[in-house]
Write an enzyme that holds these catalytic residues in place. Structure first.
Site, mmCIF file in Angstrom:
data_model
loop_
_atom_site.group_PDB
_atom_site.id
_atom_site.type_symbol
_atom_site.label_atom_id
_atom_site.label_comp_id
_atom_site.label_asym_id
_atom_site.label_seq_id
_atom_site.Cartn_x
_atom_site.Cartn_y
_atom_site.Cartn_z
ATOM 1 N N ASP A 16 -3.971 -4.854 0.660
ATOM 2 C CA ASP A 16 -4.310 -4.275 1.954
ATOM 3 C C ASP A 16 -5.711 -4.738 2.324
ATOM 4 O O ASP A 16 -6.699 -4.233 1.802
ATOM 5 C CB ASP A 16 -4.225 -2.752 1.870
ATOM 6 C CG ASP A 16 -4.552 -2.066 3.194
ATOM 7 O OD1 ASP A 16 -4.827 -2.781 4.183
ATOM 8 O OD2 ASP A 16 -4.547 -0.826 3.226
ATOM 9 N N ASN A 25 0.878 -1.168 0.000
ATOM 10 C CA ASN A 25 0.000 0.000 0.000
ATOM 11 C C ASN A 25 0.916 1.219 0.000
ATOM 12 O O ASN A 25 1.525 1.554 1.015
ATOM 13 C CB ASN A 25 -0.924 0.007 1.216
ATOM 14 C CG ASN A 25 -1.832 1.236 1.241
ATOM 15 O OD1 ASN A 25 -1.425 2.344 0.896
ATOM 16 N ND2 ASN A 25 -3.067 1.053 1.682
ATOM 17 N N TYR A 32 -7.826 -3.761 -2.459
ATOM 18 C CA TYR A 32 -7.737 -2.782 -1.378
ATOM 19 C C TYR A 32 -9.090 -2.750 -0.671
ATOM 20 O O TYR A 32 -10.030 -2.113 -1.127
ATOM 21 C CB TYR A 32 -7.362 -1.406 -1.943
ATOM 22 C CG TYR A 32 -7.356 -0.276 -0.941
ATOM 23 C CD1 TYR A 32 -6.821 -0.441 0.336
ATOM 24 C CD2 TYR A 32 -7.876 0.972 -1.282
ATOM 25 C CE1 TYR A 32 -6.810 0.602 1.241
ATOM 26 C CE2 TYR A 32 -7.868 2.022 -0.374
ATOM 27 C CZ TYR A 32 -7.332 1.834 0.887
ATOM 28 O OH TYR A 32 -7.329 2.865 1.799
ATOM 29 N N ASN A 89 -6.889 -4.530 5.414
ATOM 30 C CA ASN A 89 -7.352 -3.670 6.511
ATOM 31 C C ASN A 89 -7.957 -4.473 7.666
ATOM 32 O O ASN A 89 -8.829 -3.976 8.390
ATOM 33 C CB ASN A 89 -8.348 -2.626 5.992
ATOM 34 C CG ASN A 89 -7.656 -1.317 5.644
ATOM 35 O OD1 ASN A 89 -6.876 -0.784 6.440
ATOM 36 N ND2 ASN A 89 -7.919 -0.794 4.471
ATOM 37 N N ASP A 131 2.664 4.491 5.373
ATOM 38 C CA ASP A 131 2.515 3.884 6.705
ATOM 39 C C ASP A 131 2.475 2.354 6.618
ATOM 40 O O ASP A 131 2.482 1.678 7.642
ATOM 41 C CB ASP A 131 1.283 4.419 7.447
ATOM 42 C CG ASP A 131 0.035 4.497 6.591
ATOM 43 O OD1 ASP A 131 0.101 4.188 5.387
ATOM 44 O OD2 ASP A 131 -1.021 4.898 7.115
ATOM 45 N N HIS A 132 2.457 1.812 5.411
ATOM 46 C CA HIS A 132 2.565 0.379 5.174
ATOM 47 C C HIS A 132 3.963 0.066 4.630
ATOM 48 O O HIS A 132 4.614 0.933 4.036
ATOM 49 C CB HIS A 132 1.546 -0.094 4.135
ATOM 50 C CG HIS A 132 0.124 0.056 4.553
ATOM 51 N ND1 HIS A 132 -0.670 -1.018 4.898
ATOM 52 C CD2 HIS A 132 -0.673 1.153 4.644
ATOM 53 C CE1 HIS A 132 -1.890 -0.594 5.194
ATOM 54 N NE2 HIS A 132 -1.917 0.732 5.040
#
Length: 262
Positions: free
Chosen positions: A149, A8, A107, A151, A252-253
């Site tokens: 991702d 990501n 995603y 999540n 941040d990934h």
């Protein structure tokens, strides 16, 4: 041997120098990106081609979401599913020409802040997205990898504190149960945890809010590489490149990469 990575990137145009560095240093055969945040016309296609990644499938969207799969080995784009049911660009599927394996780049929505669909529509959309994915998974006939991702950090050891995050979106019981139903629909194998067995530490995301992410290490495993049993059986190595979280203007990934004997 074929190497397949997922990341990501949180804006591919902003972070193209980081992508270039990663590709030069690690050279995966296939790279799946999420949250590219650009339309296909503005995707840095030439920059990837200059690096040898001439095969490209871009499902973009202005300013938000978006996924892209690039490779230096041949593939054919085969699908773009609207599991969000609202036109958002959150999926692209390709078939690797040599092996026939389908690589589904996804995603999954983050789901907002409150884990209650009655007061937070975004959380309901996330659960419904997963339900549509589950219906699709029950019909899969091809050897398949699904990655990106998600999540969701499903295992207790996938988060820095199971107790602290039980009511936090990404680790709530209903999300974990919903993801498990998706996994069971095709008997997907969680390849990351196949090769980095629980409860070994394994994170792929750290909040930007953490001043010193390494010291605090409040991570979560939100990014995944899962496969049909026949594909997962050919996985030979899996790595998390945590150093990318230290790069200037980083996502941040961080990237995950798996090597397959396909």
């Amino acid at each position: 041997m074929i190497s397949i990575a997922t990341w990501n990137i949180n804006s591919v145009r902003l972070r193209m120098p980081l992508v270039e560095r990663y590709l030069k240093e690690h050279g995966p055969d296939v790279l799946c990106l999420q949250e590219i945040k650009t339309v296909a016309e503005l995707f840095p296609a030439q920059a990837f081609a200059d690096l040898g990644y001439t095969y490209q499938a871009v499902h973009g969207q202005k300013g938000y979401h978006g996924v892209a799969t690039v490779a230096r080995i041949p593939f054919t784009e085969v699908s773009r599913y609207d599991w969000q049911a609202n036109g958002e660009a959150r999926h692209v599927g390709v078939r690797l020409s040599d092996s026939g394996v389908v690589v589904e780049n996804v995603y999954i929505p983050a789901g907002g802040d409150e884990p209650d669909r009655t007061i937070n529509p975004k959380f309901g959309q996330k659960l419904d997205f997963l339900a549509r994915m589950t219906e699709w998974a029950g019909r899969i006939a091809d050897p398949t990898l699904i990655l990106g991702d998600f999540n969701i950090a499903p295992l207790e050891s996938d988060v820095w504190s199971h107790k602290a995050l039980l009511k936090v979106v990404s680790h709530t019981p209903i999300e974990v149960e919903t993801l498990a139903r998706f996994q069971a629909a095709h008997d997907f194998v969680d390849i990351g945890r196949q090769l980095i067995a629980a409860p070994e530490r394994y994170y792929s995301w750290w909040s930007y809010r953490a001043k010193d992410w390494r010291v605090n290490d409040k991570g979560r495993r939100l990014d995944h590489i899962w496969g049909s049993p026949s594909v997962a059986a050919q996985a030979r190595a899996h790595r998390v490149f945590e150093d990318a979280r230290d790069w200037t203007q980083c996502s941040d990934h961080v990237p995950l990469i798996t090597e397959f004997d396909l």
